[in-house]
Design a protein around this motif. Structure first.
Motif, PDB file in Angstrom:
ATOM      1  N   TYR A  15      33.772   9.710  56.775  1.00 45.35           N
ATOM      2  CA  TYR A  15      34.703   8.047  57.232  1.00 45.35           C
ATOM      3  C   TYR A  15      33.525   7.413  58.201  1.00 45.35           C
ATOM      4  CZ  TYR A  15      38.232   3.815  57.733  1.00 45.35           C
ATOM      5  OH  TYR A  15      38.654   3.084  57.019  1.00 45.35           O
ATOM      6  N   GLY A  85      47.208   9.050  66.124  1.00 46.83           N
ATOM      7  CA  GLY A  85      46.898   7.503  64.912  1.00 46.83           C
ATOM      8  C   GLY A  85      46.936   8.712  63.623  1.00 46.83           C
ATOM      9  N   SER A  86      47.343   7.746  62.708  1.00 50.33           N
ATOM     10  CA  SER A  86      48.500   7.881  61.042  1.00 50.33           C
ATOM     11  C   SER A  86      47.017   9.400  60.471  1.00 50.33           C
ATOM     12  CB  SER A  86      49.079   6.905  60.120  1.00 50.33           C
ATOM     13  OG  SER A  86      48.439   5.890  59.797  1.00 50.33           O
ATOM     14  N   ASP A  87      45.585   8.629  60.617  1.00 46.46           N
ATOM     15  CA  ASP A  87      45.097   9.311  60.113  1.00 46.46           C
ATOM     16  C   ASP A  87      44.743  11.574  60.599  1.00 46.46           C
ATOM     17  OD1 ASP A  87      43.068   7.370  59.181  1.00 46.46           O
ATOM     18  OD2 ASP A  87      42.158   6.743  61.219  1.00 46.46           O
ATOM     19  N   LEU A  90      48.310  12.448  57.963  1.00 44.43           N
ATOM     20  CA  LEU A  90      47.098  12.576  56.975  1.00 44.43           C
ATOM     21  C   LEU A  90      46.594  12.958  56.395  1.00 44.43           C
ATOM     22  CD1 LEU A  90      46.189   8.271  56.249  1.00 44.43           C
ATOM     23  CD2 LEU A  90      47.811   9.310  54.921  1.00 44.43           C
ATOM     24  N   TYR A 109      42.600   3.351  50.634  1.00 46.53           N
ATOM     25  CA  TYR A 109      42.086   3.397  51.820  1.00 46.53           C
ATOM     26  C   TYR A 109      41.581   4.845  51.470  1.00 46.53           C
ATOM     27  CZ  TYR A 109      42.221   4.728  57.025  1.00 46.53           C
ATOM     28  OH  TYR A 109      42.058   5.313  57.893  1.00 46.53           O
ATOM     29  N   TYR A 112      40.978   9.175  51.969  1.00 53.14           N
ATOM     30  CA  TYR A 112      41.542   9.911  51.701  1.00 53.14           C
ATOM     31  C   TYR A 112      40.478  10.816  50.722  1.00 53.14           C
ATOM     32  CZ  TYR A 112      45.684   6.948  51.870  1.00 53.14           C
ATOM     33  OH  TYR A 112      46.836   5.918  52.535  1.00 53.14           O
ATOM     34  N   ALA A 149      49.030   4.306  49.084  1.00 48.97           N
ATOM     35  CA  ALA A 149      48.940   2.951  49.849  1.00 48.97           C
ATOM     36  C   ALA A 149      49.996   2.166  49.484  1.00 48.97           C
ATOM     37  CB  ALA A 149      48.122   2.979  50.211  1.00 48.97           C
ATOM     38  N   ALA A 153      45.698  -1.037  50.889  1.00 51.31           N
ATOM     39  CA  ALA A 153      44.102  -1.160  51.172  1.00 51.31           C
ATOM     40  C   ALA A 153      43.284  -0.986  50.386  1.00 51.31           C
ATOM     41  CB  ALA A 153      44.015  -0.817  52.827  1.00 51.31           C
ATOM     42  N   ASP A 179      52.248   5.771  52.021  1.00 51.19           N
ATOM     43  CA  ASP A 179      51.435   5.166  53.368  1.00 51.19           C
ATOM     44  C   ASP A 179      51.505   3.781  53.705  1.00 51.19           C
ATOM     45  OD1 ASP A 179      49.238   4.614  55.195  1.00 51.19           O
ATOM     46  OD2 ASP A 179      47.410   5.789  54.720  1.00 51.19           O
ATOM     47  N   ALA A 181      51.588   2.325  56.451  1.00 45.75           N
ATOM     48  CA  ALA A 181      50.274   1.427  57.578  1.00 45.75           C
ATOM     49  C   ALA A 181      50.922  -0.159  57.736  1.00 45.75           C
ATOM     50  CB  ALA A 181      49.055   1.547  57.629  1.00 45.75           C
ATOM     51  N   TYR A 182      51.406  -0.445  56.086  1.00 45.36           N
ATOM     52  CA  TYR A 182      51.340  -2.805  56.758  1.00 45.36           C
ATOM     53  C   TYR A 182      52.540  -2.609  56.474  1.00 45.36           C
ATOM     54  CZ  TYR A 182      45.848  -1.435  57.043  1.00 45.36           C
ATOM     55  OH  TYR A 182      44.621  -0.783  57.178  1.00 45.36           O
ATOM     56  N   THR A 205      52.273   3.700  61.244  1.00 46.30           N
ATOM     57  CA  THR A 205      51.483   3.567  62.325  1.00 46.30           C
ATOM     58  C   THR A 205      51.594   2.770  63.082  1.00 46.30           C
ATOM     59  OG1 THR A 205      48.640   3.455  62.820  1.00 46.30           O
ATOM     60  CG2 THR A 205      50.202   2.392  61.027  1.00 46.30           C
ATOM     61  N   SER A 207      49.485   1.309  64.564  1.00 49.26           N
ATOM     62  CA  SER A 207      48.332   0.734  65.458  1.00 49.26           C
ATOM     63  C   SER A 207      48.537  -1.045  64.912  1.00 49.26           C
ATOM     64  CB  SER A 207      47.053   0.982  64.319  1.00 49.26           C
ATOM     65  OG  SER A 207      47.045   2.666  64.709  1.00 49.26           O
ATOM     66  N   ARG A 216      46.715   5.608  69.913  1.00 50.64           N
ATOM     67  CA  ARG A 216      46.345   6.171  68.490  1.00 50.64           C
ATOM     68  C   ARG A 216      47.515   7.249  68.200  1.00 50.64           C
ATOM     69  NH1 ARG A 216      44.412   4.798  65.843  1.00 50.64           N
ATOM     70  NH2 ARG A 216      43.438   6.644  64.820  1.00 50.64           N
TER      71      ARG A 216
HETATM   72  N1  PMP Z   1      46.053   4.446  56.367  1.00 47.34           N
HETATM   73  C1  PMP Z   1      46.003   2.912  55.774  1.00 47.34           C
HETATM   74  C2  PMP Z   1      45.714   2.409  54.465  1.00 47.34           C
HETATM   75  C3  PMP Z   1      44.585   2.448  57.037  1.00 47.34           C
HETATM   76  O1  PMP Z   1      44.312   1.152  57.059  1.00 47.34           O
HETATM   77  C4  PMP Z   1      44.575   2.822  58.015  1.00 47.34           C
HETATM   78  C5  PMP Z   1      43.753   2.102  58.923  1.00 47.34           C
HETATM   79  N2  PMP Z   1      41.710   1.977  59.130  1.00 47.34           N
HETATM   80  C6  PMP Z   1      45.281   4.084  59.090  1.00 47.34           C
HETATM   81  C7  PMP Z   1      45.983   4.593  57.752  1.00 47.34           C
HETATM   82  C8  PMP Z   1      45.181   4.425  59.640  1.00 47.34           C
HETATM   83  O2  PMP Z   1      45.676   4.200  61.126  1.00 47.34           O
HETATM   84  P1  PMP Z   1      46.020   4.914  62.264  1.00 47.34           P
HETATM   85  O3  PMP Z   1      44.826   6.467  62.110  1.00 47.34           O
HETATM   86  O4  PMP Z   1      45.291   4.512  63.429  1.00 47.34           O
HETATM   87  O5  PMP Z   1      47.121   4.573  62.487  1.00 47.34           O
END
Ligand code: PMP
Length: 353
Positions: A15, A85-87, A90, A109, A112, A149, A153, A179, A181-182, A205, A207, A216
């Protein structure tokens, strides 16, 4: 690459995160961070005594933060897991639930695909429609682990919860990860569905809407069965996966939820302003429910937009990928940042490239 690397990983396409440059000060609109600082309670977390306690491991059960999140979002602590972090969350989901196969969109994103490759998971890539929307019918009854997502994204386009519910309900024997995140910037959350469906995991997240990208912190809401599976993997990879100060910051942020809601509202207002201003310059902007917009211009390529802006001290994200190489993704910052962006773009589009 050394000769010692397991050949399994020799072809891995890593990534590539958005730039975090140190060479000069940019207006940073490339990685969807918040332009606002963390809240007052978060700012006070790293006291001398908490810092001294860094000699001790963090709580591997994440008890305080799980309870805090559970109370705030109206679920039980056994429905919550916290990640680095949500990464990381995931990653655990792919490890736990993919069973060798995963479905997700062609434009979504990028992590994945990286996770699928990392774990030798075969992918079923489901193309977005021409207008970049997700067609929920394409996932109905798909029968394999699915990641969506929402909002997506880098498009910013959101699905309705009723559409997500159809996907989850029609795949009772596979896990669907949503997901979110937003989600705090204007989409509907499917969190209430976790009570009804034991195959739904909602990943979030700190973030973006909580201004804590550097801490994180990510989290997951799901049926207690799924959470215990994720915990099994978490405890087998890294039981102290979240540090003491990040756990504290996460709990303190929840205490100041009103501050963050206000910021999300400010970002949504500025997103509409940015969209209107870009429209005046001839950009086509997708309808975003996130803290970024995805925009293209008929007269100038995504790459040129990216480099022209970078020369002018503004960072945005450009993806050199089929279907979206005409676009740039612009994080919504403050109104002042938008005005600087629009001034730079006017200069570029006005012929002074
Ligand atoms: N999911 C999506 C759709 C994202 O854009 C991001 C940010 N890059 C993440 C997850 C991961 O975010 P983080 O690991 O900072 O929680």
């Amino acid at each position: 690459m050394s000769r010692f690397l397991d050949p399994r990983y020799s072809g891995l396409k890593e990534y590539v995160p958005g730039e975090q440059p140190r060479d000069r000060k940019y207006i940073k609109l490339n990685t969807n961070e918040s332009p606002f600082p963390p809240s007052a309670s978060v700012m006070k977390c790293a006291t001398e005594s908490e810092t001294a306690d860094l000699r001790l491991y963090s709580d591997p059960s994440q008890t305080v933060l799980r309870k805090k999140l559970a109370d705030h979002y109206g679920v039980k602590p056994e429905n919550v897991l916290v990640g680095d972090g949500s990464d990381e969350v995931l990653n655990f989901c792919f490890m736990c639930f993919a069973h060798g196969r995963a479905a997700f969109a062609d434009i979504t994103y990028g992590f994945y695909k990286v996770l699928a490759d990392l774990h030798s998971i075969e992918t079923r890539i489901v193309p977005l429609a021409d207008d970049f929307t997700v067609d929920p019918a394409k996932y109905e009854g798909i029968g394999i682990f699915t990641v969506i997502a929402n909002p997506n994204a880098p498009t910013g386009i959101a699905l309705k919860v009723s559409d997500i519910e159809r996907i989850v309900a029609s795949n009772p024997d596979s896990v669907v990860v949503v997901d979110e995140a937003y989600v705090d910037f204007g989409a509907e959350s499917c969190l209430p569905l976790i009570e009804k469906y034991d195959n739904l995991a909602v990943v979030r997240t700190y973030s973006k809407s909580f201004s804590l990208a550097g801490a994180r912190l990510g989290y997951c809401f799901a049926d207690a069965g799924l959470i215990s599976d994720l915990d099994r993997i978490r405890n087998s990879c890294n039981p102290y996966n979240v540090g003491r100060l990040s756990l504290l910051a996460g709990a303190a942020a929840i205490d100041d939820a009103a501050y963050y809601e206000l910021n999300c509202g400010r970002i949504a207002v500025n997103r509409e302003y940015t969209t209107a201003k870009l429209g005046e310059l001839g950009f086509c902007v997708l309808p975003s429910s996130a803290n970024f917009v995805f925009a293209s211009h008929p007269g100038i390529s995504g790459k040129e937009l990216y480099s022209g802006l970078k020369e002018r001290g503004i960072l945005v994200r450009y993806f050199d990928l089929p279907r979206i190489d005409g676009h740039i993704r612009i994080t919504i910052g403050t109104k002042e940042q938008t005005d600087a962006l629009i001034a730079a773009l006017s200069e570029m589009i006005g012929g002074d490239r």
